[in-house]
Write a protein that holds these residues in place. Structure first.
Motif, PDB file in Angstrom:
ATOM      1  N   PHE A  12       0.829  -1.204   0.000  1.00 30.59           N
ATOM      2  CA  PHE A  12       0.000   0.000   0.000  1.00 30.59           C
ATOM      3  C   PHE A  12       0.866   1.257   0.000  1.00 30.59           C
ATOM      4  O   PHE A  12       0.522   2.250  -0.640  1.00 30.59           O
ATOM      5  CB  PHE A  12      -0.932   0.001   1.213  1.00 30.59           C
ATOM      6  N   LEU A  15       1.778   2.151  -3.355  1.00 33.86           N
ATOM      7  CA  LEU A  15       0.650   2.747  -4.078  1.00 33.86           C
ATOM      8  C   LEU A  15       0.317   4.144  -3.563  1.00 33.86           C
ATOM      9  O   LEU A  15      -0.468   4.862  -4.191  1.00 33.86           O
ATOM     10  CB  LEU A  15      -0.588   1.855  -3.941  1.00 33.86           C
ATOM     11  N   GLY A  16       0.912   4.524  -2.473  1.00 35.70           N
ATOM     12  CA  GLY A  16       0.544   5.770  -1.833  1.00 35.70           C
ATOM     13  C   GLY A  16       1.261   6.993  -2.346  1.00 35.70           C
ATOM     14  O   GLY A  16       1.668   7.843  -1.550  1.00 35.70           O
ATOM     15  N   ASP A  17       1.425   7.101  -3.626  1.00 32.74           N
ATOM     16  CA  ASP A  17       2.079   8.272  -4.208  1.00 32.74           C
ATOM     17  C   ASP A  17       1.488   8.502  -5.592  1.00 32.74           C
ATOM     18  O   ASP A  17       1.418   7.569  -6.405  1.00 32.74           O
ATOM     19  CB  ASP A  17       3.582   8.036  -4.295  1.00 32.74           C
ATOM     20  N   LEU A  21       1.244   6.018  -8.883  1.00 33.96           N
ATOM     21  CA  LEU A  21      -0.038   5.588  -9.435  1.00 33.96           C
ATOM     22  C   LEU A  21      -0.116   5.930 -10.923  1.00 33.96           C
ATOM     23  O   LEU A  21      -0.654   5.159 -11.719  1.00 33.96           O
ATOM     24  CB  LEU A  21      -1.200   6.246  -8.682  1.00 33.96           C
ATOM     25  N   SER A  28      -0.599  -0.020 -17.266  1.00 29.48           N
ATOM     26  CA  SER A  28      -1.756  -0.897 -17.123  1.00 29.48           C
ATOM     27  C   SER A  28      -2.281  -1.394 -18.468  1.00 29.48           C
ATOM     28  O   SER A  28      -3.145  -2.259 -18.502  1.00 29.48           O
ATOM     29  CB  SER A  28      -2.876  -0.172 -16.379  1.00 29.48           C
ATOM     30  N   LEU A  87      -8.333  -5.724   1.341  1.00 28.96           N
ATOM     31  CA  LEU A  87      -9.458  -4.804   1.488  1.00 28.96           C
ATOM     32  C   LEU A  87     -10.768  -5.559   1.651  1.00 28.96           C
ATOM     33  O   LEU A  87     -11.602  -5.217   2.497  1.00 28.96           O
ATOM     34  CB  LEU A  87      -9.537  -3.886   0.266  1.00 28.96           C
ATOM     35  N   TRP A  94     -16.290  -6.335   8.486  1.00 24.28           N
ATOM     36  CA  TRP A  94     -17.110  -5.227   8.969  1.00 24.28           C
ATOM     37  C   TRP A  94     -18.582  -5.470   8.627  1.00 24.28           C
ATOM     38  O   TRP A  94     -19.459  -5.293   9.458  1.00 24.28           O
ATOM     39  CB  TRP A  94     -16.643  -3.919   8.339  1.00 24.28           C
TER      40      TRP A  94
ATOM     41  N   ALA B   9      -4.151   8.342  -3.950  1.00 30.88           N
ATOM     42  CA  ALA B   9      -2.800   8.269  -3.393  1.00 30.88           C
ATOM     43  C   ALA B   9      -2.828   8.500  -1.885  1.00 30.88           C
ATOM     44  O   ALA B   9      -2.165   7.788  -1.124  1.00 30.88           O
ATOM     45  CB  ALA B   9      -1.895   9.289  -4.075  1.00 30.88           C
ATOM     46  N   PHE B  12      -4.226   5.338  -0.222  1.00 29.57           N
ATOM     47  CA  PHE B  12      -3.261   4.243  -0.165  1.00 29.57           C
ATOM     48  C   PHE B  12      -2.119   4.556   0.799  1.00 29.57           C
ATOM     49  O   PHE B  12      -1.629   3.671   1.496  1.00 29.57           O
ATOM     50  CB  PHE B  12      -2.711   3.941  -1.559  1.00 29.57           C
ATOM     51  N   LEU B  15      -3.029   3.681   4.150  1.00 28.70           N
ATOM     52  CA  LEU B  15      -2.987   2.232   4.356  1.00 28.70           C
ATOM     53  C   LEU B  15      -1.556   1.694   4.367  1.00 28.70           C
ATOM     54  O   LEU B  15      -1.337   0.534   4.707  1.00 28.70           O
ATOM     55  CB  LEU B  15      -3.778   1.528   3.246  1.00 28.70           C
ATOM     56  N   ILE B  24      -6.866  -0.566  11.771  1.00 26.29           N
ATOM     57  CA  ILE B  24      -8.029  -0.862  10.941  1.00 26.29           C
ATOM     58  C   ILE B  24      -8.542  -2.268  11.235  1.00 26.29           C
ATOM     59  O   ILE B  24      -9.743  -2.494  11.365  1.00 26.29           O
ATOM     60  CB  ILE B  24      -7.664  -0.706   9.452  1.00 26.29           C
ATOM     61  N   SER B  28     -12.224  -3.416  12.484  1.00 33.87           N
ATOM     62  CA  SER B  28     -12.992  -4.068  11.422  1.00 33.87           C
ATOM     63  C   SER B  28     -14.141  -4.905  11.963  1.00 33.87           C
ATOM     64  O   SER B  28     -14.976  -5.380  11.194  1.00 33.87           O
ATOM     65  CB  SER B  28     -12.077  -4.945  10.574  1.00 33.87           C
ATOM     66  N   PRO B  77     -16.028   2.058   6.198  1.00 30.13           N
ATOM     67  CA  PRO B  77     -15.495   1.207   5.153  1.00 30.13           C
ATOM     68  C   PRO B  77     -15.854   1.619   3.729  1.00 30.13           C
ATOM     69  O   PRO B  77     -15.382   0.986   2.788  1.00 30.13           O
ATOM     70  CB  PRO B  77     -16.113  -0.157   5.478  1.00 30.13           C
ATOM     71  N   LEU B  80     -12.916   2.204   1.533  1.00 33.80           N
ATOM     72  CA  LEU B  80     -12.207   0.988   1.149  1.00 33.80           C
ATOM     73  C   LEU B  80     -12.690   0.497  -0.210  1.00 33.80           C
ATOM     74  O   LEU B  80     -11.916  -0.046  -1.010  1.00 33.80           O
ATOM     75  CB  LEU B  80     -12.415  -0.117   2.185  1.00 33.80           C
ATOM     76  N   VAL B  81     -13.967   0.719  -0.458  1.00 33.92           N
ATOM     77  CA  VAL B  81     -14.520   0.332  -1.756  1.00 33.92           C
ATOM     78  C   VAL B  81     -13.899   1.167  -2.874  1.00 33.92           C
ATOM     79  O   VAL B  81     -13.629   0.663  -3.969  1.00 33.92           O
ATOM     80  CB  VAL B  81     -16.054   0.482  -1.734  1.00 33.92           C
ATOM     81  N   ALA B  83     -10.893   2.329  -2.896  1.00 31.75           N
ATOM     82  CA  ALA B  83      -9.566   1.760  -3.145  1.00 31.75           C
ATOM     83  C   ALA B  83      -9.685   0.499  -3.991  1.00 31.75           C
ATOM     84  O   ALA B  83      -8.929   0.290  -4.940  1.00 31.75           O
ATOM     85  CB  ALA B  83      -8.876   1.437  -1.818  1.00 31.75           C
ATOM     86  N   ARG B  84     -10.642  -0.316  -3.633  1.00 32.66           N
ATOM     87  CA  ARG B  84     -10.837  -1.550  -4.379  1.00 32.66           C
ATOM     88  C   ARG B  84     -11.184  -1.258  -5.833  1.00 32.66           C
ATOM     89  O   ARG B  84     -10.693  -1.932  -6.749  1.00 32.66           O
ATOM     90  CB  ARG B  84     -11.943  -2.374  -3.730  1.00 32.66           C
ATOM     91  N   TRP B  86     -10.309   1.273  -7.599  1.00 33.56           N
ATOM     92  CA  TRP B  86      -9.112   1.710  -8.318  1.00 33.56           C
ATOM     93  C   TRP B  86      -8.291   0.504  -8.753  1.00 33.56           C
ATOM     94  O   TRP B  86      -7.868   0.406  -9.911  1.00 33.56           O
ATOM     95  CB  TRP B  86      -8.274   2.644  -7.425  1.00 33.56           C
ATOM     96  N   LEU B  87      -8.105  -0.412  -7.816  1.00 38.67           N
ATOM     97  CA  LEU B  87      -7.329  -1.617  -8.133  1.00 38.67           C
ATOM     98  C   LEU B  87      -8.006  -2.408  -9.248  1.00 38.67           C
ATOM     99  O   LEU B  87      -7.336  -2.891 -10.175  1.00 38.67           O
ATOM    100  CB  LEU B  87      -7.189  -2.493  -6.887  1.00 38.67           C
ATOM    101  N   VAL B  90      -7.400  -0.856 -12.752  1.00 41.06           N
ATOM    102  CA  VAL B  90      -6.078  -1.151 -13.303  1.00 41.06           C
ATOM    103  C   VAL B  90      -6.004  -2.598 -13.758  1.00 41.06           C
ATOM    104  O   VAL B  90      -5.561  -2.896 -14.870  1.00 41.06           O
ATOM    105  CB  VAL B  90      -4.983  -0.872 -12.251  1.00 41.06           C
ATOM    106  N   PRO B 109     -23.257  -6.010  -1.671  1.00 42.18           N
ATOM    107  CA  PRO B 109     -24.015  -7.167  -1.205  1.00 42.18           C
ATOM    108  C   PRO B 109     -25.123  -6.836  -0.226  1.00 42.18           C
ATOM    109  O   PRO B 109     -25.614  -5.797  -0.101  1.00 42.18           O
ATOM    110  CB  PRO B 109     -22.990  -8.010  -0.469  1.00 42.18           C
TER     111      PRO B 109
END
Lengths: 109, 109
Positions: A12, A15-17, A21, A28, A87, A94, B9, B12, B15, B24, B28, B77, B80-81, B83-84, B86-87, B90, B109
DNA sequence: CTGATTAGCAACTATATGGTTGCATGAAGG
DNA sequence: CCTTCATGCAACCATATAGTTGCTAATCAG
């Protein structure tokens, strides 16, 4: 399943910059690019780009290949799945407990 | 749809620290915990914990509520979605290297 | 009221990080 | 051979980060 990866924190952090990114975004599309190519539109020096790529490499996000006098980088997306799994794990934990306990304080002064 | 968060950024980066990931993880389960509670098993000072919580707050990962003399933190949370997503973007771009357009959907869900 | 507990504020230190520049090296290409 | 291009290495600088300690203020339990 990825293998060589380190801690999620390290991943992480890589990825934190915003610059990194951006580099990931450029890679990608599956292309191989050299250091100079990757730094072409960026307002920083080639050395700075190389350092960022080192960080990405250390987190397992890219792969290096030497081709003649240049070094080509490609995205290695397996470790992105690791990040995603982390994640998801937090989120699902949660979500699960939220169903059980309803004493959720939404206090806003 | 989360709203208040800043750049990916920044998220992340928040995190990207093992201590913060631990915090976290502790939150959670949906619980509310004070600063001292969150720092109970950690080898760092209360102030250090408070600073970490500030970083998490700045990234939109936790919510603060004051209750009497203590300040309670809960996990938030939604980001967090982000971030997910973004991943996933890519990754899916990498997977469909030749212009395969793939929707990134928020699965809720 | 008194004392313990929880937190905020501020100053300070040490190290990590992102960036620079200068110079050296190796591979193409004429 | 000589030049150019892509890196690598090393020193260096400024700021951010992670941590500390000391002190103050507010709240809770007797």
């Amino acid at each position: 399943m990825s293998g060589i990866e380190g801690s999620p924190a390290r991943l992480f952090a890589a990825l934190g910059d915003a610059t990194r990114l951006g580099l990931i975004g450029r890679l990608s599309d599956g292309s191989e690019r050299s250091i100079v190519q990757l730094g072409e539109n960026l307002p920083i020096s080639r050395q700075a780009v190389a350092k960022h790529l080192d960080v990405l490499l250390g987190a397992g996000l890219v792969r290096r290949t030497r081709s003649g006098r240049e070094v080509l980088f490609t995205l290695q997306p397996e470790v992105l799945v690791d990040a995603r799994n982390w994640l998801d794990q937090v989120k699902s934990q949660w979500d699960g407990t939220l169903g059980r306990f309803r004493d959720f304080v939404e206090n806003q002064p």
